[in-house]
Design a protein around this motif. Structure first.
Motif, PDB file in Angstrom:
ATOM      1  N   ILE A 265       0.749  -1.081   0.112  1.00 57.18           N
ATOM      2  CA  ILE A 265       0.046  -0.210  -0.175  1.00 57.18           C
ATOM      3  C   ILE A 265       0.306   0.959  -0.072  1.00 57.18           C
ATOM      4  N   LEU A 266       1.627   1.584   0.806  1.00 56.76           N
ATOM      5  CA  LEU A 266       3.130   2.334   0.766  1.00 56.76           C
ATOM      6  C   LEU A 266       4.088   2.806  -0.257  1.00 56.76           C
ATOM      7  N   ALA A 267       4.027   1.215  -1.231  1.00 63.19           N
ATOM      8  CA  ALA A 267       5.458   0.924  -2.230  1.00 63.19           C
ATOM      9  C   ALA A 267       5.632   1.766  -2.745  1.00 63.19           C
ATOM     10  N   GLY A 268       4.617   2.522  -3.519  1.00 59.86           N
ATOM     11  CA  GLY A 268       4.418   3.329  -4.535  1.00 59.86           C
ATOM     12  C   GLY A 268       4.656   2.851  -5.317  1.00 59.86           C
ATOM     13  N   PHE A 269       4.664   1.749  -6.701  1.00 61.50           N
ATOM     14  CA  PHE A 269       4.776   0.782  -7.636  1.00 61.50           C
ATOM     15  C   PHE A 269       4.028   0.905  -8.183  1.00 61.50           C
ATOM     16  N   SER A 270       4.592   1.433  -9.497  1.00 61.85           N
ATOM     17  CA  SER A 270       3.698   1.498 -11.014  1.00 61.85           C
ATOM     18  C   SER A 270       2.627   0.549 -11.198  1.00 61.85           C
ATOM     19  N   GLU A 271       2.066   0.380 -11.775  1.00 59.09           N
ATOM     20  CA  GLU A 271       1.088  -1.268 -11.899  1.00 59.09           C
ATOM     21  C   GLU A 271       2.287  -2.108 -12.743  1.00 59.09           C
ATOM     22  N   PRO A 272       3.067  -2.219 -13.732  1.00 57.35           N
ATOM     23  CA  PRO A 272       4.148  -2.974 -14.350  1.00 57.35           C
ATOM     24  C   PRO A 272       4.747  -3.675 -12.701  1.00 57.35           C
ATOM     25  N   GLU A 273       5.135  -2.566 -11.691  1.00 57.62           N
ATOM     26  CA  GLU A 273       5.937  -3.608 -10.941  1.00 57.62           C
ATOM     27  C   GLU A 273       5.216  -4.314  -9.962  1.00 57.62           C
ATOM     28  N   LEU A 274       3.222  -3.571  -9.571  1.00 55.81           N
ATOM     29  CA  LEU A 274       2.630  -4.528  -9.210  1.00 55.81           C
ATOM     30  C   LEU A 274       2.901  -5.289  -9.689  1.00 55.81           C
ATOM     31  N   LEU A 275       2.464  -5.574 -10.491  1.00 56.73           N
ATOM     32  CA  LEU A 275       1.431  -7.172 -11.269  1.00 56.73           C
ATOM     33  C   LEU A 275       2.716  -8.392 -11.709  1.00 56.73           C
ATOM     34  N   ASP A 276       4.165  -7.570 -11.164  1.00 57.07           N
ATOM     35  CA  ASP A 276       5.520  -8.833 -11.379  1.00 57.07           C
ATOM     36  C   ASP A 276       5.020  -9.047  -9.757  1.00 57.07           C
ATOM     37  N   ARG A 277       5.326  -8.504  -8.619  1.00 56.79           N
ATOM     38  CA  ARG A 277       4.958  -9.107  -6.841  1.00 56.79           C
ATOM     39  C   ARG A 277       3.884  -9.692  -7.489  1.00 56.79           C
ATOM     40  N   MET A 278       2.606  -9.146  -7.978  1.00 59.22           N
ATOM     41  CA  MET A 278       1.454 -10.188  -7.624  1.00 59.22           C
ATOM     42  C   MET A 278       2.218 -11.519  -8.174  1.00 59.22           C
ATOM     43  N   MET A 279       3.013 -12.094  -9.319  1.00 62.30           N
ATOM     44  CA  MET A 279       3.490 -13.277  -9.644  1.00 62.30           C
ATOM     45  C   MET A 279       4.184 -14.138  -9.136  1.00 62.30           C
ATOM     46  N   ARG A 280       4.993 -13.074  -8.561  1.00 61.72           N
ATOM     47  CA  ARG A 280       6.604 -13.707  -7.432  1.00 61.72           C
ATOM     48  C   ARG A 280       5.318 -13.687  -6.447  1.00 61.72           C
ATOM     49  N   ASP A 281       4.474 -13.127  -5.667  1.00 61.15           N
ATOM     50  CA  ASP A 281       4.188 -13.927  -3.793  1.00 61.15           C
ATOM     51  C   ASP A 281       3.412 -14.993  -3.716  1.00 61.15           C
ATOM     52  N   PRO A 282       3.659 -15.948  -3.200  1.00 61.65           N
ATOM     53  CA  PRO A 282       3.281 -16.760  -3.122  1.00 61.65           C
ATOM     54  C   PRO A 282       1.117 -16.769  -2.426  1.00 61.65           C
ATOM     55  N   GLY A 283       1.074 -15.415  -1.780  1.00 59.74           N
ATOM     56  CA  GLY A 283      -0.289 -15.029  -0.781  1.00 59.74           C
ATOM     57  C   GLY A 283      -0.918 -14.992  -0.918  1.00 59.74           C
ATOM     58  N   ALA A 284      -2.154 -15.661  -0.873  1.00 55.47           N
ATOM     59  CA  ALA A 284      -3.106 -15.675  -1.683  1.00 55.47           C
ATOM     60  C   ALA A 284      -4.220 -13.757  -1.180  1.00 55.47           C
ATOM     61  N   LYS A 285      -3.940 -13.895   0.165  1.00 52.31           N
ATOM     62  CA  LYS A 285      -3.962 -12.269   0.959  1.00 52.31           C
ATOM     63  C   LYS A 285      -3.333 -11.532  -0.493  1.00 52.31           C
ATOM     64  N   VAL A 286      -2.164 -11.281  -0.715  1.00 53.16           N
ATOM     65  CA  VAL A 286      -1.251 -10.439  -1.435  1.00 53.16           C
ATOM     66  C   VAL A 286      -1.934 -10.539  -2.310  1.00 53.16           C
ATOM     67  N   GLN A 287      -1.961 -11.511  -3.503  1.00 55.24           N
ATOM     68  CA  GLN A 287      -2.441 -11.510  -4.857  1.00 55.24           C
ATOM     69  C   GLN A 287      -4.444 -10.673  -4.566  1.00 55.24           C
ATOM     70  N   LEU A 288      -4.917 -11.139  -3.736  1.00 55.35           N
ATOM     71  CA  LEU A 288      -5.823 -10.238  -3.975  1.00 55.35           C
ATOM     72  C   LEU A 288      -6.259  -9.132  -3.768  1.00 55.35           C
ATOM     73  N   ALA A 289      -5.025  -8.435  -2.873  1.00 56.97           N
ATOM     74  CA  ALA A 289      -4.715  -6.603  -2.361  1.00 56.97           C
ATOM     75  C   ALA A 289      -4.535  -6.532  -3.471  1.00 56.97           C
TER      76      ALA A 289
END
Length: 735
Positions: A265-289
Motif C-alpha cells: 500500500i505504501l510502496a508507490g509501485f507502478s502497475e508493471p511492478e505491482l503485476l510482477d509482485r503479484m506473480m511472484r508473491d505466494p500469498g493468496a491475500k497479497v494476490q487479492l490485494a
C-alpha cells in the motif's frame, strides 16, 4: 401562566425542579435531579446541595450531573463525598465527575485508589459483605482512566504496580490507554510491557507507543520488528514505514501476508511492478490485494496487455478465491478474448460450486466495467442457475442505470434489460382475450357474506363462515365437507383467529438454486423493485401493477411509491387515481396496503370517491391501514378531527400516530391528549409526539407545569417530571 417562549418555559421548569429537589419524597427528589441534568440547569444550587441528600441514588445522580455539566464549583463537595460517603456507587460517580472536571486536588486520592482502597477514604464494609462485590474494583478502573485524562505523570508508578499485580483484575487495556494519554513520560513503562509474556498486553502497549510517536517510542517499535509474533511486527511496521521507505522494502520480504500487504500500500509501485509482485508473491491475500489495485478504467484489447498475462496466469492458479477474482476481472475487461470460456462457464449445472464462484466474481467486476458489452453479459448472468449470481447481476444492472458517469448506451441497455425482466410474465393483451370480472372489494365481499360493516355494526367476524372467507360459495363447500366429517362449529374466537390468518398468509422459505421457476420469479421481483430507482419507469410500473398475480402487483405499487418519492410523479393524476382505486378495492390486504401507501406518497388533491373507503379502513382495517388512512384523511380534511377520533383506538401504534398528527395539525389541542396518555403509559417518551414543533412544546409544557403544581396529582408527578425534562432536554429548542 404566561409563557411565550421555550426559554421561559425552561426557566420556569428549572425553578420548579429545584423546589422538587427538596421534596420529602425520595422518588420526586431523584426525578428532579435527573430532570435538572437533562435540561442542562448547571446554575441550579440544588445539584450541589443534592450531594448531601439522605438517599444514595440522589447523591449518585447529582454527582454524575455535576460532572456532565462541568460545574467546577462542585469540586470541594465532590471530593468530600469521595472521601467520606459510605456508598461505593456514589464514590464511583464522584471519581467520574472529578475526572470530567480535571480536579487536580483529587489526584492524590485517585492515585491511592489505583492500588488500594485508600487509607484516608471511608468505605462501608457492611455493603461489601452484603452485595458480595467490592465496589473498589469498579472505582480502580475509573480512577486509572481519570488520571490518564488529567495527564498525571505521578500516576505512572501506581498504574504500573496495579497492572503487574498478579492477584488483581485485568487492567491491560485501561492502563495502556491511560499511559498513552499521559504521553512521553510513560514511554519507558510501556516499553516494559512490550516484553510481557501476555500477547494482548504486548500488542496494546505497542499500539500506544505508535500513537505517542516520540523518538524513544520509535526505538522500542524498531526492536519489535524482529518479534516472532506477526501481529506485533505488523503494528511496528505500520507505525514506522510511513517515515522510513527502507522499511517498506524490508516488509515486502516478511513472511506475514498482512505485513506485505501493508508494505505494498505504501510502496508507490507502478502497475508493471505491482503485476510482477503479484506473480511472484505466494500469498493468496497479497494476490487479492493486488488485484484490487489494478487499473480498471481501460479495456484489455489483446493478449499483449501485461494485465492480461498476469490475470490469465492467476486465473489458472491453485487458489480458488484468487483464480475467481482474477478471471472475473479479466473477463470484465476483455470478454471478447475469453468468449468461449464465458459461454462454457454459463452452461454449467447448478451443483458446480466452482462455476458459481467464477460467475459471481465476473458479475462483480462487470458492475464497474467500462465496456459497452457489460450489460449484455449481465443479461446472461441474470439467467444463471445460481441465485447469488442472479441477484448480483440484477443489482449490477441497477448500478449501471443509475450511474450518470456510465456510457449512455450501457444505461439505455440496462434500462431495457431491467424492464424486460420485470415484464417477463405479463402476457400480450389482444382483443380476443375474455375480460376477467372485476375483483370484488373486501368491504363488498364481507357485506355479501353477512358481515355488518355499517357505522353501528359489530365490525368483526360473525358466525358466518362466508363472512370470514369473503366468499359464500367456498364457505358453502367447506360447510358441506364439515357436515360429512361431523366437524364441530368454530367458536367466535376461533373464527376471529381464522379471519386474521386469511389476511396474513404464511411465508415459507424456498430453496431457489435448484428451482428454475422460483429463480425466474425472484429475478422478476428484484427487477421490479429496482425499477423504482430508475427515472422514466413509472408508466411501466403502472402496467405491471395491473398484473393478475397479487404479489407482483404489490411489488410494482411499492416500487412506484419509491419512484415518486425520488423522482416526482411522472403519471397524471387520473392515471394514479385509477391505479390506486383498483388497488384499494382489491381483496388482498398486501396489495391494498401498498395502494394506500402510494396514495399517501402521491400529492393528489382530495378524492371524494375514496373517502368512504378510507373511513371504512379506520373501522375495519388492520393497524397499518388505520394509520395510513388517518394520515391521508387528516391531510385532505385539513382538520384534526380524524386524528382526535383515533385517540382511543385499541392499537397503541394508532394512538401514537394520532397524537403525532394532532400535534402537527392542532398544537393547542395536543397537550389535552398527550399528557393523560403519558401518565397512563410512563414507558413512552414524549419526544415521540412533538416533532420539534415549538407551539406543541409550549402547549404540552404549560400543561405539565400546571399539573405539577396540582397537589392532588402528586402520585403522577414523577412521570410528569421526567416527561417535562424529556420535552425540554434538547437545548436547540431554547431559541
Amino acid at each position: 401562566m404566561n409563557i411565550h417562549s421555550v426559554t421561559a418555559l425552561r426557566d420556569e421548569a428549572t425553578f420548579l425542579f429545584s423546589e422538587f429537589a427538596k421534596s420529602e419524597f425520595d422518588v420526586i427528589r431523584l426525578r428532579a435531579i435527573q430532570a435538572l441534568a437533562a435540561i442542562g440547569a448547571k446554575n441550579s444550587p440544588a445539584l450541589v446541595e443534592a450531594l448531601l441528600d439522605d438517599d444514595e441514588d440522589v447523591r449518585q445522580d447529582a454527582a454524575q450531573a455535576l460532572g456532565d455539566l462541568s460545574v467546577r464549583e462542585a469540586v470541594p463537595q465532590l471530593l468530600e463525598n469521595l472521601i467520606n460517603d459510605p456508598c461505593g456507587e456514589v464514590k464511583l460517580a464522584c471519581v467520574t465527575a472529578l475526572a470530567e472536571l480535571k480536579a487536580k486536588d483529587a489526584a492524590p486520592y485517585l492515585r491511592a485508589l489505583v492500588t488500594g482502597r485508600g487509607d484516608e477514604i471511608t468505605w462501608d464494609e457492611d455493603e461489601l459483605h452484603q452485595d458480595e462485590w467490592d465496589d473498589w474494583l469498579d472505582t480502580q478502573i475509573v480512577a486509572i482512566k481519570a488520571l490518564g485524562r488529567m495527564g498525571d505523570e505521578t500516576a505512572i508508578e501506581p498504574i504500573v504496580l496495579a497492572l503487574m499485580d498478579e492477584d488483581g483484575q485485568e487492567l491491560g487495556d485501561v492502563a495502556c490507554e491511560a499511559l498513552g494519554r499521559i504521553g512521553q513520560p510513560a514511554v519507558p513503562a510501556l516499553g516494559v510491557f512490550t516484553q510481557s509474556s501476555n500477547r494482548r498486553l504486548r500488542q496494546r502497549a505497542l499500539r500506544t507507543l505508535a500513537e505517542i510517536g516520540e523518538a524513544e517510542a520509535d526505538a522500542i517499535l524498531r526492536k519489535a520488528l524482529k518479534d516472532k509474533d506477526d501481529a506485533v511486527r505488523l503494528i511496528a511496521y505500520e507505525a514506522l514505514m510511513p517515515n522510513d521507505p527502507a522499511l517498506v522494502e524490508q516488509a515486502l520480504t516478511d513472511g506475514a501476508e498482512e505485513i506485505r500487504i501493508a508494505a505494498l500500500i505504501l510502496a508507490g509501485f507502478s502497475e508493471p511492478e505491482l503485476l510482477d509482485r503479484m506473480m511472484r508473491d505466494p500469498g493468496a491475500k497479497v494476490q487479492l490485494a493486488l488485484i484490487e489495485r489494478l487499473e480498471r478504467g481501460t479495456p484489455i484489447v489483446d493478449t499483449d496487455d501485461l494485465r492480461w498475462q498476469v490475470l490469465d496466469y492467476l486465473a489458472t492458479g491453485q487458489q480458488p478465491e484468487v483464480s475467481a477474482q482474477a478471471f472475473g476481472l479479466l473477463a470484465a475487461l476483455a470478454p471478447a478474448v475469453v468468449t468461449d470460456r464465458l459461454n462454457a462457464l454459463f452452461s454449467v449445472e447448478v451443483d458446480d460450486l466452482k462455476a458459481e464462484r467464477l460467475q459471481w466474481a465476473f458479475v462483480d467486476a462487470l458492475a464497474t466495467s467500462p465496456l459497452h458489452e457489460a450489460a449484455e453479459w449481465l443479461q446472461m448472468a441474470c439467467r444463471s442457475p445460481f441465485r447469488s449470481v442472479r441477484l448480483k447481476a440484477v443489482a449490477s444492472l441497477a448500478m449501471i442505470v443509475t450511474d450518470e458517469s456510465r456510457p449512455h448506451a450501457n444505461q439505455q441497455q440496462g434500462r431495457e434489460l431491467l424492464l424486460s425482466f420485470a415484464l417477463a410474465s405479463i402476457p400480450v393483451l389482444t382483443g380476443e382475450e375474455p375480460e376477467e370480472p372485476a375483483p370484488r372489494t373486501d368491504i363488498a365481499a364481507l357485506e355479501e357474506a353477512g358481515l355488518d360493516v355499517s357505522d353501528g355494526g359489530n365490525n368483526g367476524p360473525t358466525s358466518s363462515l362466508g363472512a370470514i372467507l369473503g366468499h359464500d360459495a367456498i364457505a358453502a363447500e367447506m360447510t358441506q365437507e364439515a357436515e360429512v366429517e361431523e366437524m364441530q362449529p368454530l367458536t367466535p374466537r376461533e373464527q376471529a383467529l381464522l379471519a386474521k390468518a386469511t389476511r396474513h398468509p404464511k411465508r415459507r422459505r424456498v430453496a431457489l438454486d435448484d428451482n428454475a421457476e422460483a429463480l425466474e420469479r425472484e429475478t422478476r421481483v428484484s427487477a421490479i423493485r429496482l425499477l423504482g430507482e430508475v427515472s422514466g419507469m413509472q408508466i411501466m410500473l403502472a402496467r405491471i401493477a395491473q398484473d393478475t398475480e397479487v404479489d407482483i402487483a404489490a411489488q410494482a405499487l411499492a416500487a412506484l411509491s419509491i419512484s415518486i418519492a425520488k423522482h416526482g410523479a411522472e403519471l397524471s393524476d387520473s392515471q394514479l387515481i385509477e391505479l390506486i382505486s383498483a388497488g384499494l378495492s382489491h381483496t388482498d390486504s398486501t396489495l391494498s396496503l401498498q395502494a394506500l401507501k402510494l396514495l399517501q406518497q402521491s400529492d393528489l388533491p382530495p378524492q371524494d370517491a375514496m373517502r368512504g373507503k378510507l373511513r371504512a379502513m379506520l373501522k375495519t382495517g388492520d393497524t397499518p391501514f388505520r394509520i395510513d388512512a388517518m394520515r391521508i384523511l387528516t391531510k385532505w380534511n385539513d382538520t384534526p378531527d380524524v386524528a382526535r377520533s383515533q385517540l382511543d383506538d385499541i392499537s397503541a401504534p394508532v394512538r401514537q400516530a394520532a397524537m403525532c398528527l394532532l400535534s402537527e395539525t392542532a398544537p393547542e389541542q395536543a397537550a389535552a391528549a398527550i399528557v393523560p396518555f403519558l401518565v397512563a403509559n410512563p414507558e413512552q417518551r414524549i419526544v415521540t409526539y412533538v416533532n420539534d414543533s415549538t407551539p406543541v412544546v409550549l402547549s404540552i409544557g404549560r400543561e405539565l407545569l400546571a399539573e405539577l403544581r396540582d397537589e392532588s396529582r402528586r402520585a403522577q408527578w414523577p412521570v410528569m417530571i421526567s416527561a417535562l425534562a424529556d420535552l425540554l432536554g434538547d437545548t436547540s429548542r431554547a431559541a
